[in-house]
Design an enzyme around this catalytic site. Structure first.
Site, PDB file in Angstrom:
ATOM      1  N   GLN A 225      28.948 -32.616  56.611  1.00  0.00           N
ATOM      2  CA  GLN A 225      28.275 -32.864  55.349  1.00  0.00           C
ATOM      3  C   GLN A 225      28.520 -31.699  54.387  1.00  0.00           C
ATOM      4  O   GLN A 225      28.514 -30.531  54.767  1.00  0.00           O
ATOM      5  CB  GLN A 225      26.777 -33.050  55.582  1.00  0.00           C
ATOM      6  N   ASP A 249      30.352 -44.062  48.935  1.00  0.00           N
ATOM      7  CA  ASP A 249      29.985 -43.370  47.700  1.00  0.00           C
ATOM      8  C   ASP A 249      29.563 -41.924  47.944  1.00  0.00           C
ATOM      9  O   ASP A 249      29.617 -41.097  47.031  1.00  0.00           O
ATOM     10  CB  ASP A 249      28.845 -44.127  47.010  1.00  0.00           C
ATOM     11  N   GLY A 279      33.933 -46.929  53.243  1.00  0.00           N
ATOM     12  CA  GLY A 279      32.613 -46.673  53.804  1.00  0.00           C
ATOM     13  C   GLY A 279      31.776 -47.925  53.838  1.00  0.00           C
ATOM     14  O   GLY A 279      32.254 -49.036  53.592  1.00  0.00           O
ATOM     15  N   GLY A 281      28.796 -48.103  51.963  1.00  0.00           N
ATOM     16  CA  GLY A 281      28.321 -48.287  50.602  1.00  0.00           C
ATOM     17  C   GLY A 281      29.461 -48.049  49.630  1.00  0.00           C
ATOM     18  O   GLY A 281      29.938 -46.931  49.475  1.00  0.00           O
TER      19      GLY A 281
END
Length: 631
Positions: A225, A249, A279, A281
């Site tokens: 991340q 996103d 992905g 989303g």
């Protein structure tokens, strides 16, 4: 970390002035002759059906039929001449919207003086999905290879100019000098995106297509991340023509916030960014797909559509939303701020990430079963009509490519050798698809360069003209800790917003009560197949506020979300559904527990406010299309 590097290119040439709204891939440096041509009267625009080039070609293998090719602004027309003309040609029209690129090939046979014009296309099949088709035409009208090569190169140059939005000369002199250097992209791939298929999709679909288009690229797989955010904070951005994310996103959210968290943010945020949907989303990709004129798509079809648009290279200004959280930290959003039902579904469906985009469907069903309402205050402003390891070296300092599992992963011009039967390092072997006994295989022309309970909240937002709404308890799970959000210390000031916690200007409208959800969205799509704000544009200068008040039944809420697939939810006449367009807003939850998300990422719960900054970013969208008119 895995790194894939394509050919090394010189720094990009400066952007030409007057190209803020749309930009094609690359431009030649302007000369005195160019400026003189600008002062001359422009030639009248050509009709879409006006022939630009016309000629006769053979086929590969050489014993195949002969064709007449006609190139126009929008399509390549193919008519069979021999052995027998077709009354109704099949596959005789190749729209440029289906073409990724082209190249010139030559035979390995010394006695073959022909040059081969190869076109890569992705037409739709009978079931609607795209498939890759390679069309090869034999330029053999002259006695020598050099003359045939010049003719094939003329067609390849003209087609590439049309694909990239570059002007063709009016005098018919079409030479490779018209083409600028290949655009250089930084591709960031989240290998865990969607169902963990992002890398596979990128390797099998994206990299071959952008290689066919003649684009140069470096590829990095993110490892954790905020890795992408750290990367772009340390990049020498002058080396790149664009940064493209292959994920959902969330990766683009990291990139944009990284660009805006640099001391040179004013220039950094102008770097064009793109998104390839790998992905779960894929909201922004859905909006890009619609902007390009394609029919709604999901999965591989959506990825191929967006990859085709990326190869065309058009860009568009992108509105960004500056969001100030309760702690005073600030982040930037390109998509949405959500509270209530939408954010609950987004975060609680994380445990079903292995399902891909189906996680949202399951999350919606579970959310409807335990439907909550929330108290909040919403006020819109009036609208005008984690600890990480140190960052590695900058990508610009990376060495030559690591060994790759297959040559198809290197873009044209890569220093790695190409296999004898491959086209631009990413195509199927011709011997299996095209060749017959005695046919010499083709290879890229070595003499030519590679082709270029009841929760409550207060939502404060100022509205445009008219009323803020369209006419007409608890049991919440314990709050989950939000992912750490590194606040940006740079970026533009929010001149419309007073400090969070202080009174709002008197002309702001305040809504207070019980709500099921509140959504502030910038582009049209909330998901790849969810059109939350049908009339929104990337640069309309507005944040679109949608909310649903308490009292709505589960069945009606379900109907709203089903209608959102077509953008028709506002026509249902639901009295609990409200809408306002604004330039800024403040949201104050009055319920002690809840979930807030920015671009699908959970942020700290509490009051927040946001202001839209029109056209702050630049989005790679490809050329605009005509919705509903996809070939």
């Amino acid at each position: 970390m895995r790194v894939l590097d394509s050919d090394l290119c010189p720094p990009p040439s400066p952007q030409r002035p007057g190209q803020e709204l749309t930009r094609s891939w690359g431009h030649r440096p302007r000369s005195t002759l160019d400026r003189a041509e600008d002062m001359a009267l422009p030639p009248p625009p050509l009709a879409a059906s006006t022939p630009l080039l016309h000629g006769e070609f053979g086929s590969y293998p050489a014993r195949g039929p002969r064709f007449a090719l006609t190139l126009t602004l929008q399509a390549l027309h193919i008519q069979r001449l021999r052995p027998k003309p077709e009354a109704r040609p099949r596959g005789g029209l190749v729209p440029l919207t289906e073409v990724s690129g082209c190249c010139i090939l030559r035979s390995r046979s010394p006695s073959d003086s022909a040059a081969y014009f190869c076109i890569y296309t992705y037409p739709r099949g009978r079931r609607g999905g795209r498939r890759r088709v390679t069309r090869i035409f034999r330029a053999d009208g002259a006695a020598t290879y050099e003359e045939n090569r010049a003719e094939a190169q003329r067609w390849a140059t003209a087609l590439t100019c049309l694909l990239r939005g570059l002007p063709l000369p009016g005098d018919g002199e079409i030479t490779p000098d018209l083409l600028p250097r290949p655009p250089r992209l930084l591709l960031l791939v989240n290998p865990f995106g969607g169902r963990g298929l992002a890398w596979q999709w990128c390797k099998n679909h994206v990299l071959p297509m952008i290689s066919e288009a003649g684009l140069s690229f470096n590829l990095i797989q993110t490892e954790r991340q905020n890795h992408a955010r750290e990367l772009v904070q340390g990049l020498n951005l002058s080396e790149w023509d664009g940064i493209v994310t292959a994920s959902g996103d969330g990766l683009l959210y990291e990139v944009l916030n990284g660009l805006l968290d640099r001391p040179d943010w004013k220039e950094a945020v102008k770097t064009p960014v793109g998104v390839l949907p790998c992905g779960s989303g894929n909201a922004l990709a859905g909006a890009v797909n619609q902007h390009g004129g394609f029919e709604p798509a999901l999965g591989i079809d959506l990825l191929l559509n967006c990859s085709l648009l990326l190869c065309r290279g058009g860009s568009h200004p992108l509105d960004l939303l500056s969001v100030t959280l309760a702690s005073g930290s600030r982040c930037f959003s390109f998509l949405s701020v959500a509270w209530g039902f939408v954010s609950d579904v987004d975060i609680q469906s994380e445990r079903f990430r292995a399902l891909g985009s189906a996680r949202f469907t399951l999350g919606t069903v579970l959310g409807l079963a335990t439907l909550h309402t929330y108290q909040l205050t919403l006020a819109p402003a009036p609208a005008l009509p984690m600890a990480h390891s140190p960052l590695h070296r900058s990508v610009s300092d990376l060495p030559l490519p690591l060994p790759l599992p297959q040559p198809a992963l290197a873009s044209p011009g890569s220093p790695e050798p190409l296999p004898i039967l491959s086209l631009n390092g990413g195509c199927p072997e011709l011997a299996g698809d095209w060749g017959g006994a005695g046919d010499a295989p083709l290879s890229p022309d070595p003499l030519l360069p590679s082709p270029p309970g009841s929760p409550k909240a207060t939502l404060l937002s100022t509205v445009t003209e008219g009323t803020p709404e369209m006419p007409a308890s608890s049991g919440l799970p314990p709050p989950t800790p939000a992912a750490p959000v590194d606040g940006s210390t740079w970026g533009p000031p929010d001149h419309l917003l007073p400090p969070l916690g202080t009174p709002l200007p008197p002309d702001w409208v305040t809504l207070e009560g019980d709500f099921v959800l509140m959504l502030a969205i910038s582009p049209s799509h909330l998901g790849a197949d969810m059109v939350a704000a049908p009339h929104a544009r990337f640069d309309d200068g507005l944040v679109h506020l949608c909310w649903v008040r308490s009292g709505i039944s589960r069945a009606t809420l379900l109907r709203l979300f089903l209608a959102m697939e077509h953008g028709s939810h506002f026509s249902l006449g639901c009295p609990q559904l409200g809408y306002a367009a604004a330039r800024a807003f403040r949201l104050e939850p009055l319920t002690p527990r809840g979930v807030l998300t920015v671009d699908g990422e959970q942020v700290e719960y509490g009051p927040l406010q946001a202001q839209l900054h029109p056209g702050l970013g630049t989005l790679l969208t490809g050329p605009p299309g005509c919705p509903g008119r996809e070939p």
